[in-house]
Structure formats: C-alpha cells, structure tokens
Design an enzyme around this catalytic site. Structure first.
Site, short mmCIF file in Angstrom:
data_model
loop_
_atom_site.label_atom_id
_atom_site.label_comp_id
_atom_site.label_asym_id
_atom_site.label_seq_id
_atom_site.Cartn_x
_atom_site.Cartn_y
_atom_site.Cartn_z
CE LYS A 1 -23.67 36.69 -13.76
NZ LYS A 1 -22.24 36.42 -13.54
CB SER B 1 -22.00 32.78 -11.90
OG SER B 1 -21.41 34.03 -12.24
CB SER C 1 -18.44 33.90 -13.42
OG SER C 1 -18.52 33.06 -12.31
#
Length: 495
Positions: free
Chosen positions: A80, A158, A182
């Site tokens: 990420k 997210s 998330s």
C-alpha cells in the site's frame, strides 16, 4: 506446474511449489508482473517496481536453493502507498507528497524483505487513508474486479488498491492499513480475507500516519491460512514505535486447528441495525449456524455504547489527522505551491496545502482542527475520548464473561458503484464503517471473511472480533467459518 497461472495461487500453494523446486521465484514474479500490466484498468498499482521485484526474486531463489527459506521467501506482494519504501515513491495517494521518495524503509517492509518477500509495486488507496471507496486518491479510483452490470464498482477503502490487486490476482497478497475498517471493508467488498491485528501488534514506524491511536497495518490475502502466514512476518515488537507491544509473536499458522468446540461466540444485539439489508441479516444468521455446527456455543451479548462509536470515531480520527498532517507544509519535502511576488511564509503554507490536499482530507483536517480548538476541546474531543473508553469497557466486560470471539456483519451492503455516493452527504459514506470502527476504538483484532454472494452475485463478508493479542484464536475461528462457507467464487476477468 505451469507458471502461467501462478499469479492466481495462494501464498500456501506458492510456498510449497517454491520449496519443492516446481517453480522459481523469478517465474512466479514474472507471472504476477504480467498480470499486473494486464490489470492496469483496475487502477490498483500506482508505482510499479519490476526491477526491484526481479532482483528480490533472484535473491529469493538463492535462499530457496540453500534450503532455509522463510514462508514468504519468493512470494510477490503489493505494498500500500502508505508504507515508506526506500527510493520508491511513497505518496499516501496525495498530491502534497508528489515526488517523495523516502531514504528509509518502514519496519513492516523491512521485515517482509528480510523474509524474502518480493515487492511488485505500490498500491492505490484513499488519500492519507481517508475514505471508504478509494475515490479520494490523487491517482484516481481503484476499480473492483467484480463486475455484475455495466457499472464500475468500488473495491472499498482506504486499502482499495490492495483489495483490487489481491482479488484480481495481480499479486499473491498485499499490505493494508486499518484506521476504522480500511482492511476489513475492502476485503468484504472484493471477496478476500483481511485482518486488522491488535493495536500494537504490528509496528507503525515508517507508515504515513492518519490517526496514530487507531492506525494498524495488516495483511490482505486470498485465504485465512495466507493471512496467518503473512501476519507472522509483519508482527513483532519494534523499539522505533513507542506504541509497539513487547509481546511474543505466536505461530499463527499452527493455531489453525479447525477446532472451536466449546468456544463461545458473542452476537451483539446492537449491531442489528434498522434498515440493514435482508441479505446481510441472512448471511449473519448463516454464519451463526456454521459456527454452531462446528461446536461453538452462540450467545447474545450487549455492547451498549455501540451507537456512539461512529460519532466518537469521526471526532477522534480527524483530530489526530489535523495534528499529523500539519507537517505537510511545503518546507522540507513534497509539493510546494508557486508563490506570487510579495507572498510570505503564511501564503506558502496556505497555497501549498490548498493545492496539495484533496477535498476529503481538507474536510477532515478542518473538522479535526475545530474539535481541538480552545472553545470546543472539552465539548467534542474529550467527550469522544470518554465514549471511546466506554466502548473499550463494553468489550472487556463481554470477554471477561467468557466470550471467545464476536461475530458481526463486515459491511452494511455489498460494493456500490464508483461515483454513486459522490453527491450524497459525506455522512452516508461514513456509515460504511458502522460495523468496523468499534474494533479500532477498542484496539482489538478483527478479521473479515468472505462468506457468500448477494442476489446480484457480489461478495459479502462477515467480521469476527477477537480478544486482545489473540490473533491466533481469531484466525482459527475465521478458518472454521471459511471452511464451512466454502467461498470459492472469483471475479470473471473483464479487464
């Protein structure tokens, strides 16, 4: 074994094939690099690192030959964009960090690379992890690999790029972070497994901060066993992170016995919300029945302060964000606005932040600054902290009464279309976190497991919440649920 479809494998299958010499780490990495390029329409990878990946794969092959390779050796992963990676763009999907290449490596990626993992590239996400649909990203949205009509669906947020990459078989697994859901919400939206460990189990050092008392990194994988293998490598004490717990990391994979006879599963009555879709309710009941069939005792429990969780979260998280994001000022690194003649330092701050931060991040910074301001600190921030303590106590009470894990829905719906929430009140989007934020406020471990499909054929997940530091027990409950559900559906390749 054919390397052609190796990108669709689990970590477990790839580990066994690599150790037996049936495939090389280089061939496995090439299969994922090919899939990653073909998967461009998903918008999952935003900075590709094929040279680094192949160098790491060659080194992994040497270790595998030597015969002492850890479980993640040679396994291609996506990282990420919130994790700092040395010499590689680490932007938190924000314009304000445009061009930022750290001179250091986050503790999590350091640990993964020490175990021989391969980094394919950096993954899309909501800007500074603020969002539930991956639509606040400076790179544009990531797209859910699941498609049931002409719409493009959100992969959640997210960690939307991580979810899309794993579900779309562009990598074997990915790192995510979870501040209010998330990891778990995007995992549920894309039919994969995502675990948020206990706060302090995984180091936050070198992960770009959103809300420091809530953020926790964890794995996003194709199976519960893969989550156990991956978490083993990520977890552990880190002296660089003052909130990292000095607690031994057990063997999470060994905890997957598949035996939960006599365990007590709590079903919180407060999670039976008005207006919850009948499909979610039916799925929850199905999960209850599966755990009962496996020999667990199911007990209704009460978590009375649940209804205050979302308001408390949306005071605490923006307050911490406004404090954490004050460092992005155009002085030392990242974007700096062009200044007009006569502009001073104040104008530089204002213009840089107005240009660099997207609308959602600006909204949360302003909310956070407001609730921390002199006249409102007690009315909002301190009150939210007191509510948080009550939510934590609700869980402590339930666990003290013998409950081993708690079963709830993971999300209030299946994945929605990109742009469908754009015109709505932001609170509508925030309601996506209704089942997940309590876990962050209480610092507990939580996992989302894919259990079924809705009427349209989109994946739905259930969430299990565990006792603090009991990720092993939690993953074992998830393993039982996964086996009972037998979820094997995969998205049809359209991209």
């Amino acid at each position: 074994m054919s390397a052609g479809s190796a990108n669709t494998w689990t970590i477990e299958k790839a580990r066994d094939a690599l150790r037996k010499g049936e495939i090389s780490a280089v061939d496995l990495t090439m299969a994922c690099l090919t899939a990653m390029d073909a998967g461009a329409p998903l918008g999952a990878f935003v900075h590709k690192t094929p040279e680094i990946a192949l160098d790491q794969a060659r080194a992994a092959d040497q270790r595998l030959k030597a015969g002492d390779a850890p479980s993640l050796c040679g396994i291609p992963l996506g990282i990420k964009d919130l994790f700092c990676t040395k010499g590689v763009n680490s932007q938190a999907a924000s314009g304000i960090l445009n061009g930022f290449k750290p001179e250091y490596e986050s503790t999590v990626t350091t640990k993964l690379f020490a175990d021989g993992a391969v980094m394919l590239g950096k993954l899309n996400m909501d800007e500074f992890a603020m969002g539930s649909s991956n639509e606040t990203s400076v790179y544009g949205p990531a797209v859910n690999p699941w498609k049931v009509d002409e719409r493009k669906l959100t992969p959640g947020g997210s960690s939307g790029g991580s979810a899309a990459a794993v579900a779309g078989d562009l990598c074997l697994a990915a790192t995510g972070t979870d501040t209010g859901g998330s990891i778990r919400q995007p995992a549920a939206f894309t039919g994969i497994v995502g675990i948020k460990p206990t706060y302090g189990r995984v180091s936050r050092w070198g992960i770009i901060a959103f809300a420091s008392s809530l953020d926790q990194a964890g794995p996003m994988t194709k199976s519960v066993r893969d989550a156990a293998i991956f978490l083993q490598s990520m977890a552990g004490h880190d002296p660089k992170d003052s909130t990292s717990a000095e607690i031994a990391v057990p063997d999470f994979e060994a905890a997957l016995t598949g035996d939960i006879r006599g365990k007590v599963i709590g079903i919180p009555k407060e999670y039976r919300l008005d207006g919850i879709p009948a499909e979610i309710d039916a799925l929850w009941q199905q999960g209850i029945d599966m755990l009962k069939d496996a020999g667990a005792e199911v007990r209704e429990i009460s978590l009375p302060h649940t209804k205050y969780a979302l308001p408390a979260y949306y005071v605490i998280a923006p307050a911490e964000a406004s404090s954490n994001l004050a460092r992005y000022d155009g002085v030392r690194y990242g974007h700096r606005a062009k200044l007009a003649q006569g502009d001073g330092i104040t104008e530089m701050y204002e213009k840089t932040r107005a240009e660099g931060f997207g609308k959602e991040v600006q909204r949360r910074i302003m909310i956070g600054t407001y609730v921390l301001s002199a006249g409102f600190y007690d009315a909002y921030y301190n009150r939210a902290r007191r509510v948080r303590a009550l939510i934590k106590r609700d869980f402590e009470t339930v666990f003290a009464e013998g409950v081993d894990a708690i079963l709830t829905p993971a999300t209030p719906s299946a994945a929605f279309g990109l742009g469908e929430m754009a015109s709505a009140d932001p609170v509508e989007m925030y309601l996506n976190d209704v089942f997940t934020v309590t876990v962050n406020l209480a610092g507990l471990p939580g996992v989302s497991v894919p259990v079924g499909l809705d009427a349209k054929g989109l994946p739905l997940g259930l969430q299990l919440i565990g006792r603090p530091w009991d990720e092993g027990g939690l993953l074992n409950h998830a393993y039982v649920l996964e086996r009972a559900a037998g979820f094997v559906a995969r998205p049809q390749k359209w991209w």
